[in-house]
Write a protein that holds these residues in place. Sequence first.
Motif, PDB file in Angstrom:
ATOM      1  N   GLY A  56       0.794  -1.220   0.000  1.00 36.63           N
ATOM      2  CA  GLY A  56       0.000   0.000   0.000  1.00 36.63           C
ATOM      3  C   GLY A  56       0.825   1.267   0.000  1.00 36.63           C
ATOM      4  N   GLU A  57       2.009   1.216   0.575  1.00 38.48           N
ATOM      5  CA  GLU A  57       2.846   2.414   0.606  1.00 38.48           C
ATOM      6  C   GLU A  57       3.403   2.750  -0.777  1.00 38.48           C
ATOM      7  OE1 GLU A  57       5.869   2.159   3.534  1.00 38.48           O
ATOM      8  OE2 GLU A  57       4.456   1.992   5.233  1.00 38.48           O
ATOM      9  N   ARG A  58       3.682   1.743  -1.577  1.00 32.96           N
ATOM     10  CA  ARG A  58       4.225   1.989  -2.903  1.00 32.96           C
ATOM     11  C   ARG A  58       3.130   2.245  -3.927  1.00 32.96           C
ATOM     12  NH1 ARG A  58       8.670  -2.586  -4.135  1.00 32.96           N
ATOM     13  NH2 ARG A  58       9.114  -1.149  -5.857  1.00 32.96           N
ATOM     14  N   CYS A  59       1.938   1.714  -3.701  1.00 34.65           N
ATOM     15  CA  CYS A  59       0.843   1.844  -4.664  1.00 34.65           C
ATOM     16  C   CYS A  59       0.484   3.309  -4.868  1.00 34.65           C
ATOM     17  CB  CYS A  59      -0.376   1.064  -4.172  1.00 34.65           C
ATOM     18  SG  CYS A  59      -1.843   1.254  -5.210  1.00 34.65           S
ATOM     19  N   THR A  60       0.360   3.728  -6.116  1.00 28.53           N
ATOM     20  CA  THR A  60      -0.006   5.111  -6.451  1.00 28.53           C
ATOM     21  C   THR A  60      -1.487   5.263  -6.757  1.00 28.53           C
ATOM     22  OG1 THR A  60       0.474   4.796  -8.797  1.00 28.53           O
ATOM     23  CG2 THR A  60       2.307   5.497  -7.376  1.00 28.53           C
ATOM     24  N   GLY A  61      -2.218   4.150  -6.777  1.00 25.84           N
ATOM     25  CA  GLY A  61      -3.646   4.219  -7.077  1.00 25.84           C
ATOM     26  C   GLY A  61      -3.950   4.486  -8.530  1.00 25.84           C
ATOM     27  N   CYS A  62      -3.057   4.138  -9.428  1.00 29.43           N
ATOM     28  CA  CYS A  62      -3.279   4.403 -10.860  1.00 29.43           C
ATOM     29  C   CYS A  62      -4.418   3.573 -11.434  1.00 29.43           C
ATOM     30  CB  CYS A  62      -1.998   4.174 -11.652  1.00 29.43           C
ATOM     31  SG  CYS A  62      -1.453   2.447 -11.712  1.00 29.43           S
ATOM     32  N   GLY A  63      -4.708   2.410 -10.840  1.00 29.29           N
ATOM     33  CA  GLY A  63      -5.823   1.578 -11.273  1.00 29.29           C
ATOM     34  C   GLY A  63      -5.526   0.659 -12.444  1.00 29.29           C
ATOM     35  N   LEU A  64      -4.298   0.650 -12.924  1.00 29.92           N
ATOM     36  CA  LEU A  64      -3.982  -0.207 -14.059  1.00 29.92           C
ATOM     37  C   LEU A  64      -4.177  -1.687 -13.723  1.00 29.92           C
ATOM     38  CD1 LEU A  64      -0.748   1.525 -15.428  1.00 29.92           C
ATOM     39  CD2 LEU A  64      -3.024   1.510 -16.470  1.00 29.92           C
ATOM     40  N   CYS A  65      -3.824  -2.077 -12.514  1.00 30.57           N
ATOM     41  CA  CYS A  65      -3.960  -3.482 -12.122  1.00 30.57           C
ATOM     42  C   CYS A  65      -5.428  -3.907 -12.109  1.00 30.57           C
ATOM     43  CB  CYS A  65      -3.316  -3.715 -10.762  1.00 30.57           C
ATOM     44  SG  CYS A  65      -3.977  -2.674  -9.431  1.00 30.57           S
ATOM     45  N   VAL A  66      -6.289  -3.020 -11.655  1.00 30.42           N
ATOM     46  CA  VAL A  66      -7.719  -3.328 -11.629  1.00 30.42           C
ATOM     47  C   VAL A  66      -8.248  -3.490 -13.043  1.00 30.42           C
ATOM     48  CG1 VAL A  66      -9.985  -2.490 -10.913  1.00 30.42           C
ATOM     49  CG2 VAL A  66      -7.990  -2.099  -9.446  1.00 30.42           C
ATOM     50  N   ARG A  67      -7.779  -2.645 -13.918  1.00 26.72           N
ATOM     51  CA  ARG A  67      -8.260  -2.665 -15.302  1.00 26.72           C
ATOM     52  C   ARG A  67      -7.908  -3.954 -16.031  1.00 26.72           C
ATOM     53  NH1 ARG A  67      -6.309   1.482 -20.075  1.00 26.72           N
ATOM     54  NH2 ARG A  67      -7.893   0.910 -21.622  1.00 26.72           N
ATOM     55  N   VAL A  68      -6.721  -4.517 -15.776  1.00 23.08           N
ATOM     56  CA  VAL A  68      -6.299  -5.704 -16.524  1.00 23.08           C
ATOM     57  C   VAL A  68      -6.642  -7.005 -15.817  1.00 23.08           C
ATOM     58  CG1 VAL A  68      -4.405  -4.439 -17.601  1.00 23.08           C
ATOM     59  CG2 VAL A  68      -3.965  -5.749 -15.503  1.00 23.08           C
ATOM     60  N   CYS A  69      -7.134  -6.949 -14.581  1.00 26.43           N
ATOM     61  CA  CYS A  69      -7.434  -8.180 -13.841  1.00 26.43           C
ATOM     62  C   CYS A  69      -8.630  -8.898 -14.467  1.00 26.43           C
ATOM     63  CB  CYS A  69      -7.730  -7.860 -12.370  1.00 26.43           C
ATOM     64  SG  CYS A  69      -8.143  -9.333 -11.406  1.00 26.43           S
ATOM     65  N   PRO A  70      -8.484 -10.169 -14.887  1.00 26.17           N
ATOM     66  CA  PRO A  70      -9.595 -10.876 -15.539  1.00 26.17           C
ATOM     67  C   PRO A  70     -10.563 -11.547 -14.575  1.00 26.17           C
ATOM     68  CG  PRO A  70      -7.650 -12.240 -15.607  1.00 26.17           C
ATOM     69  CD  PRO A  70      -7.243 -10.963 -14.920  1.00 26.17           C
ATOM     70  N   ALA A  71     -10.277 -11.497 -13.270  1.00 25.86           N
ATOM     71  CA  ALA A  71     -11.090 -12.252 -12.315  1.00 25.86           C
ATOM     72  C   ALA A  71     -11.697 -11.388 -11.219  1.00 25.86           C
ATOM     73  CB  ALA A  71     -10.238 -13.356 -11.676  1.00 25.86           C
ATOM     74  N   ASP A  72     -11.672 -10.068 -11.401  1.00 25.12           N
ATOM     75  CA  ASP A  72     -12.213  -9.156 -10.383  1.00 25.12           C
ATOM     76  C   ASP A  72     -11.596  -9.415  -9.009  1.00 25.12           C
ATOM     77  OD1 ASP A  72     -13.917  -7.856 -12.193  1.00 25.12           O
ATOM     78  OD2 ASP A  72     -15.448  -9.397 -11.945  1.00 25.12           O
ATOM     79  N   VAL A 119      -6.859  -6.028  -2.533  1.00 26.31           N
ATOM     80  CA  VAL A 119      -7.399  -7.341  -2.880  1.00 26.31           C
ATOM     81  C   VAL A 119      -8.802  -7.421  -2.317  1.00 26.31           C
ATOM     82  CG1 VAL A 119      -7.150  -9.820  -2.585  1.00 26.31           C
ATOM     83  CG2 VAL A 119      -5.113  -8.396  -2.895  1.00 26.31           C
ATOM     84  N   SER A 120      -9.790  -7.561  -3.196  1.00 25.49           N
ATOM     85  CA  SER A 120     -11.181  -7.576  -2.748  1.00 25.49           C
ATOM     86  C   SER A 120     -11.935  -8.812  -3.205  1.00 25.49           C
ATOM     87  CB  SER A 120     -11.911  -6.327  -3.258  1.00 25.49           C
ATOM     88  OG  SER A 120     -11.803  -6.236  -4.673  1.00 25.49           O
ATOM     89  N   GLY A 121     -11.413  -9.551  -4.158  1.00 20.78           N
ATOM     90  CA  GLY A 121     -12.096 -10.737  -4.657  1.00 20.78           C
ATOM     91  C   GLY A 121     -11.703 -11.985  -3.891  1.00 20.78           C
ATOM     92  N   SER A 122     -12.462 -13.052  -4.110  1.00 19.68           N
ATOM     93  CA  SER A 122     -12.229 -14.311  -3.396  1.00 19.68           C
ATOM     94  C   SER A 122     -11.540 -15.355  -4.259  1.00 19.68           C
ATOM     95  CB  SER A 122     -13.565 -14.876  -2.895  1.00 19.68           C
ATOM     96  OG  SER A 122     -14.444 -15.111  -3.989  1.00 19.68           O
ATOM     97  N   ARG A 123     -11.254 -15.020  -5.521  1.00 21.72           N
ATOM     98  CA  ARG A 123     -10.584 -15.972  -6.403  1.00 21.72           C
ATOM     99  C   ARG A 123      -9.609 -15.226  -7.298  1.00 21.72           C
ATOM    100  NH1 ARG A 123     -12.833 -16.296 -11.541  1.00 21.72           N
ATOM    101  NH2 ARG A 123     -12.260 -18.497 -11.769  1.00 21.72           N
ATOM    102  N   SER A 124      -8.629 -15.965  -7.803  1.00 16.55           N
ATOM    103  CA  SER A 124      -7.607 -15.362  -8.658  1.00 16.55           C
ATOM    104  C   SER A 124      -7.166 -16.366  -9.708  1.00 16.55           C
ATOM    105  CB  SER A 124      -6.395 -14.924  -7.828  1.00 16.55           C
ATOM    106  OG  SER A 124      -5.318 -14.551  -8.669  1.00 16.55           O
ATOM    107  N   LEU A 125      -6.911 -15.891 -10.924  1.00 17.94           N
ATOM    108  CA  LEU A 125      -6.352 -16.749 -11.967  1.00 17.94           C
ATOM    109  C   LEU A 125      -4.843 -16.916 -11.812  1.00 17.94           C
ATOM    110  CD1 LEU A 125      -8.189 -15.693 -15.267  1.00 17.94           C
ATOM    111  CD2 LEU A 125      -8.730 -17.562 -13.709  1.00 17.94           C
ATOM    112  N   ALA A 126      -4.240 -16.119 -10.935  1.00 16.20           N
ATOM    113  CA  ALA A 126      -2.774 -16.144 -10.769  1.00 16.20           C
ATOM    114  C   ALA A 126      -2.075 -15.959 -12.103  1.00 16.20           C
ATOM    115  CB  ALA A 126      -2.326 -17.434 -10.093  1.00 16.20           C
ATOM    116  N   CYS A 127      -2.616 -15.068 -12.932  1.00 16.75           N
ATOM    117  CA  CYS A 127      -2.027 -14.825 -14.250  1.00 16.75           C
ATOM    118  C   CYS A 127      -0.832 -13.887 -14.182  1.00 16.75           C
ATOM    119  CB  CYS A 127      -3.072 -14.259 -15.204  1.00 16.75           C
ATOM    120  SG  CYS A 127      -3.768 -12.668 -14.697  1.00 16.75           S
TER     121      CYS A 127
END
Length: 301
Positions: free
Chosen positions: A11-27, A38-46
């Motif tokens: 969290g200290e390094r995160c700038t809140g740009c949102g790029l990770c949220v945009r490309v995440c295929p599993a919410d 991290v807010s979802g209960s599953r991950s594709l680990a992509c």
Amino acid sequence: MNREVTTVIDGERCTGCGLCVRVCPADTLSLRDGKAVVSGSRSLACGHCAAVCPVGAIQVRALADEAVRFETLRVEPKALAPGEYDPALLVQLMRSRRSCRNYRLRPVARALLTDLVRAGITAPSGTNSQQWTFTVLERREQVIALGDRVGLFFGKLNRLAANPLARLYSRLLGGDALGRYHRRYARTTAKALRVWREEGVDLLFHGAPAAILVGSRPEASCPAEDALLASQNILLAAHAVGLGSCLIGFAVEAMRRERAIQQDWGIPPEERIHAVIALGYPDEHYLRPAGRRWPLVRFAG
């Protein structure tokens, strides 16, 4: 299949740009109070989130950089953007790779075979399951032993196919599979078995000193496709490092129909082998790429 979330965000390094949220295929991720969490209960680990983060604030602990850390190659850690690589050079590599049926006796080092597997697992897989398996035969005597087992299978199949009643039964109940084999392959298979037995000429693996068996575990979403995509990576990488390669379809078919063959190599019965790749230093040299048959191409609409 395990879809446990192993994503960790600094969290200290995160700038809140949102790029990770945009490309995440599993919410798996979302923005909260200007930070990625991290807010979802599953991950594709992509690994999309870690790969896109401009400040390196994300780690996916299910993934290991060591799995694709090469021993015989120096690979830059920077990802190439679309269009950043020379497409003509890529196509030249793809056109230059040919099936090799003449090999030198020189063995292939274990480190190089391991790096070919690492190149293989950079391929995509259905829902990022990565449930492929690789069984490496690094010595010529191992390749010969597999060839002997495959030969025994096809010897039995030839004897069965030579029986007219068996072919009739296959045509009536099995779609004529045995008859098609008898017409298309029985004669050439019989020749290959004879010259191997009488002259020691290897028409199956062509004298290759090594082989990789590419398979999949039952949890894979699309196992055959995953294994073949990884196999194509191996074929191209092998050519790039100076090795010849050849797909051995007869070995795949024998292992599919007689499951005891794969168990001889410690491969569990629930796994499936989808490709067998012969590998070695080529004793042949091609000066130009070959043409191809015209494909059937449709543009929908």
